[in-house]
Design a protein around this motif. Sequence first.
Motif, PDB file in Angstrom:
ATOM      1  N   ASP A 144      10.638  -3.296 -26.041  1.00  0.00           N
ATOM      2  CA  ASP A 144      11.642  -3.515 -26.858  1.00  0.00           C
ATOM      3  C   ASP A 144      11.001  -4.113 -27.614  1.00  0.00           C
ATOM      4  OD1 ASP A 144      14.359  -4.311 -28.852  1.00  0.00           O
ATOM      5  OD2 ASP A 144      14.677  -2.680 -27.700  1.00  0.00           O
ATOM      6  N   LEU A 145      10.042  -5.437 -27.180  1.00  0.00           N
ATOM      7  CA  LEU A 145       9.644  -7.012 -27.892  1.00  0.00           C
ATOM      8  C   LEU A 145       8.284  -5.935 -28.471  1.00  0.00           C
ATOM      9  CD1 LEU A 145       9.760  -9.903 -25.450  1.00  0.00           C
ATOM     10  CD2 LEU A 145      11.129  -9.664 -27.449  1.00  0.00           C
TER      11      LEU A 145
ATOM     12  N   HIS B 299       9.399  -4.025 -31.305  1.00  0.00           N
ATOM     13  CA  HIS B 299      10.456  -4.813 -33.091  1.00  0.00           C
ATOM     14  C   HIS B 299       9.447  -4.921 -33.223  1.00  0.00           C
ATOM     15  CE1 HIS B 299      13.663  -7.427 -33.691  1.00  0.00           C
ATOM     16  NE2 HIS B 299      12.622  -7.898 -34.229  1.00  0.00           N
TER      17      HIS B 299
ATOM     18  N   ARG C   4      12.525 -11.308 -32.790  1.00  0.00           N
ATOM     19  CA  ARG C   4      12.415 -11.334 -31.080  1.00  0.00           C
ATOM     20  C   ARG C   4      12.765 -12.206 -29.993  1.00  0.00           C
ATOM     21  NH1 ARG C   4       5.408 -10.798 -30.725  1.00  0.00           N
ATOM     22  NH2 ARG C   4       5.404  -8.621 -30.997  1.00  0.00           N
TER      23      ARG C   4
ATOM     24  N   VAL D 108      16.207 -10.951 -29.664  1.00  0.00           N
ATOM     25  CA  VAL D 108      15.970 -10.032 -28.990  1.00  0.00           C
ATOM     26  C   VAL D 108      16.326 -10.236 -27.638  1.00  0.00           C
ATOM     27  CG1 VAL D 108      15.110  -7.602 -27.679  1.00  0.00           C
ATOM     28  CG2 VAL D 108      14.968  -8.697 -30.451  1.00  0.00           C
TER      29      VAL D 108
ATOM     30  N   TRP E 203      20.193 -11.828 -26.520  1.00  0.00           N
ATOM     31  CA  TRP E 203      20.721 -10.452 -26.774  1.00  0.00           C
ATOM     32  C   TRP E 203      20.306 -10.279 -25.364  1.00  0.00           C
ATOM     33  CZ3 TRP E 203      21.478  -5.757 -25.939  1.00  0.00           C
ATOM     34  CH2 TRP E 203      22.510  -5.144 -26.409  1.00  0.00           C
TER      35      TRP E 203
ATOM     36  N   THR F 259      23.766  -7.775 -33.777  1.00  0.00           N
ATOM     37  CA  THR F 259      23.626  -7.612 -32.081  1.00  0.00           C
ATOM     38  C   THR F 259      24.481  -5.843 -32.549  1.00  0.00           C
ATOM     39  OG1 THR F 259      25.840  -8.308 -32.289  1.00  0.00           O
ATOM     40  CG2 THR F 259      24.489 -10.072 -31.497  1.00  0.00           C
TER      41      THR F 259
END
Length: 370
Positions: free
Chosen positions: A106-107, A110, A123, A126, A129, A209
């Motif tokens: 995901d990073l 992103h 980041r 992220v 979360w 979110t």
Amino acid sequence: MYSAVVTILAHATLALASYGLASALAARVARKHASRVRTAARLRTLRRAGSLVGGSGAVVVSELSGVTPFVAGTLPAGIAGTAYGAVLVACVVFLGPVLLVVVAVDLAVHPYRREVRPVEATRSDVVRWFLARVPAMPLAVGVAAVVVWVAPAGWGRVVAALAVAVAGAAGMPVLLSYVLRARPPTPGECASLVDLPDDVRVRVVPDATRVGVAFAAGVAPGARYVFLAESLFDVLGPAERRAVLAHELAHHRRGHVALRVALPMCLLVPLVAAVEFHVDGAFAAVLVLSLPATVALFWVVRWTEYDADRWAADRAGAGALAGALSELADRKLVLAGPGRHLGAFASHPSIERRVARLGREPPGRRPGPR
């Protein structure tokens, strides 16, 4: 023999490799496609595929490096070696090695997502979360496994599994409210929605979110929710907001939420029964049936989207709903299509097909009994 050092190095290497590969592929996708819509769709597919492949690799590495046997060996004697123990081990592996790889993917993607979609999260957002919210689900699954295991063997555990599943479906809105940091709508937001139902609660999700712009959850009377993203109040007019709300209410009124919950239970309960009564080949049958069952489930979910569109169009206007869908797609708050790579595994039909169907619906058509 289990070695913590070897385990850490193995999973760190896998996470770094997943990050590097996902970043390179995301950069290639961003360069190759001039269309922001197509780029966003490809990046979403890349995130899902990368998480699936990388997560599967983390499971393999966990087995080879000794994490899985080590965790299984720490379980109490009564649950160790059982299917419920395997669920607990899977939850631990997900909370550690798998989650690490998913966060890495995901990073990596992103920065490219932020270029084509209004994603305000940084980041660090992220990471926070994932670490603060994502573990809630596997923890709930682990608790459910323990609850079923402590029930009397045989039919007692089958009934317990069904009860836990029903309780989980009923309590899902509460968990989602926590995970997504949802809040009640302000007086101004309530006034802009118009005709808020008395039996469905509306919650507003911050854009940092959100996992979608709008969705319905909850099956218990008095605990049915509709979640709306904050951005809906900024980009849509009153008629379009009312149409979006009507679409989500349709999922409750037409029984779609209950249907989406009930279908997985049709596999869960027989699986628990097969485990409890030692049916030969039960797990093999589950593996064989899981793929067609998943395809069938996604088909049903896509059908419910069309059905909810018809219900909402009849009450809020087909033009208002089509306009809302088009505006959200134009602003990249939703993707115009699921992408050809998803195919039968797409949970939603494309915006183009939904808008086209709305244009073909005859005025005053009723979608059937409520």
